[in-house]
Motif scaffolding. Structure first.
Motif, PDB file in Angstrom:
ATOM      1  N   PHE A  21      34.281  45.168  23.774  1.00 45.34           N
ATOM      2  CA  PHE A  21      35.624  45.574  23.380  1.00 45.34           C
ATOM      3  C   PHE A  21      35.651  47.031  22.924  1.00 45.34           C
ATOM      4  CE2 PHE A  21      38.788  46.034  19.940  1.00 45.34           C
ATOM      5  CZ  PHE A  21      39.948  45.745  20.640  1.00 45.34           C
ATOM      6  N   LYS A  22      34.715  47.405  22.071  1.00 45.29           N
ATOM      7  CA  LYS A  22      34.677  48.780  21.548  1.00 45.29           C
ATOM      8  C   LYS A  22      34.405  49.794  22.656  1.00 45.29           C
ATOM      9  CE  LYS A  22      35.483  48.163  17.175  1.00 45.29           C
ATOM     10  NZ  LYS A  22      36.637  48.780  16.503  1.00 45.29           N
ATOM     11  N   LEU A  23      33.471  49.466  23.551  1.00 45.30           N
ATOM     12  CA  LEU A  23      33.158  50.385  24.645  1.00 45.30           C
ATOM     13  C   LEU A  23      34.317  50.486  25.642  1.00 45.30           C
ATOM     14  CD1 LEU A  23      29.399  49.546  25.225  1.00 45.30           C
ATOM     15  CD2 LEU A  23      30.342  51.664  24.282  1.00 45.30           C
ATOM     16  N   ALA A  24      34.969  49.361  25.918  1.00 46.95           N
ATOM     17  CA  ALA A  24      36.124  49.387  26.826  1.00 46.95           C
ATOM     18  C   ALA A  24      37.251  50.234  26.222  1.00 46.95           C
ATOM     19  CB  ALA A  24      36.608  47.969  27.114  1.00 46.95           C
ATOM     20  N   ASN A  25      37.465  50.100  24.910  1.00 50.85           N
ATOM     21  CA  ASN A  25      38.496  50.907  24.244  1.00 50.85           C
ATOM     22  C   ASN A  25      38.150  52.387  24.266  1.00 50.85           C
ATOM     23  OD1 ASN A  25      40.228  48.833  23.688  1.00 50.85           O
ATOM     24  ND2 ASN A  25      39.675  48.650  21.535  1.00 50.85           N
TER      25      ASN A  25
END
Length: 124
Positions: A21-25
């Motif tokens: 989630f953090k990397l996609a954001n």
């Protein structure tokens, strides 16, 4: 920024989902997988710019995956961050001597992980 792909391998679904989630954001294309065998397959298939590997996974460990990456001429340039609960100096030494580009211990700051991924990829 050109599209960059990151494989995230962790057998803990909560950690895997948080990291993905953090990397996609942050703008990365993320390929999440649950174990070392899936990680090696995904790395061979997707040719990611970077892999985040948990050291302790069922079957093939993160260190085993890292060795396989470094031994494969076509994959050897893949950047690798080991993400693990193993924080003893001997474990950190083993990670770097196996060929890790970075080593982050759990518990970890997701923001710090994103910064480390970005820093490694920006260095080329």
């Amino acid at each position: 920024m050109t599209e960059r792909t990151v494989v995230v391998a962790d057998d803990d679904a909560d950690i895997r989902d948080l990291v993905a989630f953090k990397l996609a954001n942050a703008g990365y294309t993320v390929v999440p997988v649950a174990d070392g065998d899936e990680a090696l397959h995904a790395i061979g298939e997707h040719r990611p710019d970077l892999a985040v590997l948990d050291v302790m996974m069922p079957g093939r460990s993160g260190l085993d995956v890292l060795r396989a990456i470094r031994d494969d001429g076509e994959l050897a340039r893949t950047k690798v961050i080991l993400l693990t609960a193993r924080a003893r100096e001997v474990d950190v030494d083993a990670g770097f001597s196996t060929g890790a580009d970075d080593y982050l211990t759990k518990p970890f700051s997701p923001r710090e992980l994103v910064h480390r991924v970005t820093a490694l990829l920006d260095r080329g």
